[in-house]
Every structure is written in C-alpha cells, then in structure tokens.
Motif scaffolding. Structure first.
Motif, PDB file in Angstrom:
ATOM      1  N   THR A  42       0.853  -1.176   0.000  1.00  0.00           N
ATOM      2  CA  THR A  42       0.000   0.000   0.000  1.00  0.00           C
ATOM      3  C   THR A  42       0.893   1.231   0.000  1.00  0.00           C
ATOM      4  OG1 THR A  42      -0.103   0.184   2.415  1.00  0.00           O
ATOM      5  CG2 THR A  42      -1.770  -1.209   1.348  1.00  0.00           C
ATOM      6  N   ALA A  43       0.316   2.382  -0.342  1.00  0.00           N
ATOM      7  CA  ALA A  43       1.109   3.608  -0.357  1.00  0.00           C
ATOM      8  C   ALA A  43       1.656   3.922   1.034  1.00  0.00           C
ATOM      9  CB  ALA A  43       0.261   4.764  -0.879  1.00  0.00           C
ATOM     10  N   ILE A  44       0.829   3.764   2.060  1.00  0.00           N
ATOM     11  CA  ILE A  44       1.311   4.007   3.413  1.00  0.00           C
ATOM     12  C   ILE A  44       2.382   2.989   3.782  1.00  0.00           C
ATOM     13  CG2 ILE A  44       0.655   3.941   5.856  1.00  0.00           C
ATOM     14  CD1 ILE A  44      -1.942   5.259   5.148  1.00  0.00           C
ATOM     15  N   GLY A  45       2.187   1.727   3.393  1.00  0.00           N
ATOM     16  CA  GLY A  45       3.196   0.712   3.675  1.00  0.00           C
ATOM     17  C   GLY A  45       4.539   1.075   3.069  1.00  0.00           C
ATOM     18  N   GLY A  46       4.538   1.557   1.825  1.00  0.00           N
ATOM     19  CA  GLY A  46       5.786   1.957   1.184  1.00  0.00           C
ATOM     20  C   GLY A  46       6.415   3.166   1.844  1.00  0.00           C
ATOM     21  N   ALA A  47       5.585   4.140   2.215  1.00  0.00           N
ATOM     22  CA  ALA A  47       6.118   5.318   2.889  1.00  0.00           C
ATOM     23  C   ALA A  47       6.739   4.946   4.233  1.00  0.00           C
ATOM     24  CB  ALA A  47       5.005   6.347   3.077  1.00  0.00           C
ATOM     25  N   LEU A  48       6.067   4.066   4.968  1.00  0.00           N
ATOM     26  CA  LEU A  48       6.616   3.636   6.256  1.00  0.00           C
ATOM     27  C   LEU A  48       7.971   2.957   6.086  1.00  0.00           C
ATOM     28  CD1 LEU A  48       3.428   2.214   8.047  1.00  0.00           C
ATOM     29  CD2 LEU A  48       4.596   4.379   8.512  1.00  0.00           C
ATOM     30  N   SER A  49       8.127   2.173   5.019  1.00  0.00           N
ATOM     31  CA  SER A  49       9.387   1.456   4.816  1.00  0.00           C
ATOM     32  C   SER A  49      10.559   2.416   4.657  1.00  0.00           C
ATOM     33  CB  SER A  49       9.285   0.540   3.593  1.00  0.00           C
ATOM     34  OG  SER A  49       9.251   1.295   2.388  1.00  0.00           O
ATOM     35  N   VAL A  50      10.313   3.576   4.100  1.00  0.00           N
ATOM     36  CA  VAL A  50      11.368   4.583   3.928  1.00  0.00           C
ATOM     37  C   VAL A  50      11.526   5.427   5.176  1.00  0.00           C
ATOM     38  CG1 VAL A  50      12.016   6.669   2.652  1.00  0.00           C
ATOM     39  CG2 VAL A  50      11.133   4.677   1.428  1.00  0.00           C
ATOM     40  N   LEU A  51      10.431   5.931   5.696  1.00  0.00           N
ATOM     41  CA  LEU A  51      10.505   6.874   6.815  1.00  0.00           C
ATOM     42  C   LEU A  51      11.003   6.211   8.091  1.00  0.00           C
ATOM     43  CD1 LEU A  51       7.185   8.810   6.147  1.00  0.00           C
ATOM     44  CD2 LEU A  51       9.516   9.527   5.592  1.00  0.00           C
ATOM     45  N   GLU A  52      10.573   4.967   8.341  1.00  0.00           N
ATOM     46  CA  GLU A  52      11.012   4.293   9.561  1.00  0.00           C
ATOM     47  C   GLU A  52      12.453   3.827   9.473  1.00  0.00           C
ATOM     48  OE1 GLU A  52       7.119   2.630  11.778  1.00  0.00           O
ATOM     49  OE2 GLU A  52       7.827   1.326  10.160  1.00  0.00           O
TER      50      GLU A  52
END
Length: 498
Positions: A42-52
């Motif tokens: 998901t878009a949030i899943g991908g963003a979390l993978s980078v931000l975290e």
C-alpha cells in the motif's frame, strides 16, 4: 528530528453510476492503526518502509480512510468524512515538520467536484506555508489546479494494472525527505492533454502507454526531475478538469516544461491506439463455442473497481439466450438475492432475480431458479494488496451450467479473491466473467485461451462517447472529433512558501 504527519483519503467514483456512496463504505484506521500497513503493498506501507528506516524521523499517524470504488459520495458522507480527517490532522499538525497525504485523485462528492483539492487546501491552511506537503496519486486521478497550489511534490503510480502501491508511497516519502532539506521549493510542471483513453494499450507491461511511463521513470532515474508521472484520469469521473496530463516535480522548471511537452506530444500521437476494442456479446459467445480451453468475458462496462454498480446481468442474459453449453462462473452485486439465499440456507432451491435493481435504466432483473451451494460473510483479502475486502454477505447460486457469486456490496473485483473466498477456483470453469477492465497477467490471461472485452452497457463502458459527459472540458477526444493539439506546459511554484 523531523516529524512526518501521515494521512490518507482514497476513493474513485463513477459519475454515471446512479447509486451514491456514503460514509459507511469507508474503512477507516486512526492513530497507531496506520502502522498495520507495515510490509503491505500500500502507499502508506511503502512510505513507512522509507521513513522508519531514516534515522531521526518520527511519525505522526493520523487517519487513513479508504473506500472501494462506487457512485458519487453523498454530501452528508463527505461532510462527515472530511470533518473526521481534518479533526485528526488538526490534532497532530502542530508537531509536524512535513506532511504526506496518500490520495487516489478521482473522488467526487455531491456539491464538491474536487474533494481532494478542498481537503488539501484545508490541510495547507492548518499547516501554514513552510511545511512541505507531498502527495501520492493513482494514475487514474484527476489532478486539479487547486491540488497543485497546495503541494510541494507529487508521486504517481507507474503501473497498470496497479502493482506499485508501496513503491509509489516510498517514492513520495523520499521526495518528502528531499524537500525537507532543499534550499528552495520545487516547481510542479503540468501539461494537460485533451484526451481520454481506455483499452489494452494502457497495460504498462505491454502497451504503448507503458513506453511513456518508462520515459517518466528514466527522467527520475537520471535525476532530470524529482518525480514524473503521466496521468490518464478516470473517464468515468465526470469533473471539470478531467483530462490526461504529464506531471513533473522539478528544480529546473524550464527543462521540466520541455520534457512535459515532449511527453504530452508523444501521448497525443498515440491516442487512437489507446482506445478500447470491444466485441459484441453474440459474436463473443459464438467464437467461445469454437475454442478449447477456458475463456474470460471481461465486463469492463460494469467494473466495480472503476465505480460501477456491479449489478449488470447483460452477459448472463446473453449466455442463457444463446444456450451456451459450458460451465460459467460469474459475479453480480445483488444484496436482495444474497439475503434470500441466506434465509433459505445451503441446499435450498429458490426462485430469485439477479441484477437489474441498482441501475434500472440499463438493466432489468433476470429471473432464475437457483440452488444455494454456499454462503459466506464476504470478508477476505485482496490478492495484490493484502488489504481487507468486504463484499458483504455472499451466496453461491447454481442454475443449469451457471455458477454466480451474489454479493451484497460492490467490492473490488480486479483479482480472484471473491471467487476463492467463496470456495470457487476459476480454473474449474469454461467461461469466467470478470467485472474489471484488466487483471494482473497471471490471474487469467496466462492460462485462458482468450479474453473477450465484451461490448455491453454500463456506467464504466469503454465506449466513452456513450456515457454522456456533461461537466468535463470540451472539446475532448474521443468525445469530440478533435485533431489539432499543441502541448503547452505550465510551471507552478507555491508563492506562499517563505
């Protein structure tokens, strides 16, 4: 230690579906529940993978609201949904250094033709001028001037059928981190193309549209732009700024305008190829009789994933009238039929009508006597995204050589999840009806003998001129005999950023 606020609002609608959607259709997660997207496509899943994975970054999860495609959202539903989203954003924005907003881009509400633009304007007002806002969009989104005016960068899906949800979120997150350290704001360059497109050439792995998307990816990879997308809009969401468009985020607006105009000209030259090729139902049935091996009848005109009602029985009616001898597997949205089956129980023989209730201008109920084979709650997960799928109470009904899954809600049908969840394997049938314009190759096309794109009525028909657009800008190809077009890109720089 930068703090990133995360918010999502996603729905795609068809203006030509007579059944409105409402607040209850949305699946809403709040606060820490957004972290359930870790590892998901998901878009949030991908963003979390980078931000975290970025040292020093903290996250402020607010709200994620997502609904299946449907008819236009009611005014009451939009008022309730938008108030809930803004309440959560308001509570968290004070501690945020930047904001990531995951959107679809093809929403529509009664009284508000541009919900995403309105929402972004409210978020910008809460955030003030100096906090970067980065958004991600479906390539079927309708990017508006109001949306562009609020944001500092845009990441757009690069695949159709969509498989890069997480990748797009990750690209948006990297763009956001870049903007946090940038010494000057980026420009968003936009080239509007007066064309609406459909058809197999839009499959990015094999079609000419994919060649243009690969050019966008090359511009990103070579560092020529910060982000690049070629959006084709949703021709079923009749909105003032409906179009196709090239969208670039860049630190070099002069070069960005040249690249956007080049891509727009290349797209325009291919517009005739990017139209749906349809076959009449009677011709498709006649040809299917001659083939060995299973076939698919694609009912893109009634695609719930594009916002249709899902209650078309046109293909079923045609197969019965032609006395097609093979084993048929089909889908239909009919809560009354599903409820009647649940009342009767497994094994019962019941007279029932299928379809034709929600879109009565196009379809009439089909009367059959069916055996109730299986009942379910309709809860499962999408194959691609692994996110929840809720089709409401479902019933598997059998009559003659036909097996139908009757659903209570217009769930996404761009994969096989609803069949599997109801104990059915499409590979066991001779003809499978799929209410989606396309699916991933392995799901059907890799093993069926032929996939017929059937010419039937519906609120998401690829015969775009038949739909009756009233709001979008005109002239617009193929709604009008438009032949002359010279791309002119414009560069937008947020004037309120200090």
């Amino acid at each position: 230690m930068p703090a990133i606020l995360i918010v999502e609002c996603m729905q795609e609608i068809s203006s030509f579906n007579p059944v409105p959607s409402d607040y209850e259709l949305f699946h809403i997660e709040e606060g820490e529940d957004l972290f359930q997207h870790r590892g998901r496509n998901t878009a949030i899943g991908g963003a979390l993978s980078v931000l975290e994975a970025t040292p020093g970054v903290t996250l402020i999860p607010t709200v994620a609201a997502r609904a299946d495609s449907a008819g236009i959202l009611s005014a009451e539903g939009w008022a309730r949904l938008s108030a809930q989203i803004l309440d959560r954003v308001r509570a968290g924005v004070g501690g945020a250094d930047a904001i990531y907003v995951s959107l679809h881009g093809a929403m529509g509400a009664v009284g508000e033709p541009d919900p995403e633009g309105w929402l972004l304007a409210q978020i910008r007002a809460l955030a003030g001028p100096d906090r970067p806002i980065i958004i991600s969009l479906d390539l079927h989104g309708i990017l508006t001037e109001r949306m562009i005016a609020q944001v500092d960068g845009i990441a757009v899906y690069h695949t159709y059928p969509h498989v890069d949800f997480a990748d797009t979120g990750a690209r948006a997150a990297r763009l956001l981190l870049d903007r946090l350290t940038a010494r000057r704001p980026a420009s968003i360059v936009r080239a509007v193309i007066p064309a609406l497109v459909r058809g197999d050439e839009l499959i990015t792995a094999t079609g000419c549209y994919g060649d243009l998307i690969r050019e966008c990816r090359r511009l990103e990879a070579d560092g020529m732009v910060l982000a690049a997308g070629l959006m084709i809009g949703n021709p079923f969401t009749d909105a003032p700024e409906l179009c196709s468009q090239v969208v670039l985020t860049t630190d070099d607006p002069l070069r960005g305008r040249a690249e956007a105009e080049r891509l727009a000209a290349a797209f325009w030259a291919l517009r005739h190829r990017m139209q749906g090729r349809l076959i009449g139902l009677s011709d498709a049935v006649a040809e299917a009789r001659t083939l060995t091996g299973p076939v698919v009848f694609t009912d893109a005109a009634d695609a719930t994933s594009s916002g249709a009602s899902g209650d078309s029985n046109a293909i079923l009616r045609g197969l019965l009238a032609a006395d097609y001898p093979g084993r048929v597997l089909a889908q239909i949205v009919d809560p009354q039929a599903a409820e009647a089956a649940h009342r009767a129980g497994v094994g019962a023989e019941i007279p029932v009508t299928l379809g034709g209730r929600m879109d009565p201008a196009r379809f009439t109920p089909l009367e059959v006597t069916a055996r109730v084979r299986l009942l379910s709650d309709g809860l499962t997960r999408l194959e691609t995204m692994k996110t929840p799928l809720n089709a409401g109470r479902c019933a598997v009904l059998e009559f003659g050589t036909v097996t139908v899954v009757a659903m209570s809600l217009p769930a996404m049908l761009f994969d096989r999840a609803i069949y599997y969840a109801n104990g059915l394997d499409p590979a066991d049938f001779d003809l499978i009806v799929v209410k989606s314009p396309h699916t991933e190759h392995h799901m059907y096309d890799a093993w069926v003998t032929r996939n017929f794109n059937i010419d039937t009525p519906g609120s998401t028909s690829a015969d775009l001129a038949s739909l009756g657009h009233r709001i979008c800008a005109r002239p617009m190809f193929p709604l009008d005999p438009l032949t002359d077009f010279t791309p002119r890109a414009t560069a937008h720089l947020r004037a309120d950023r200090s």
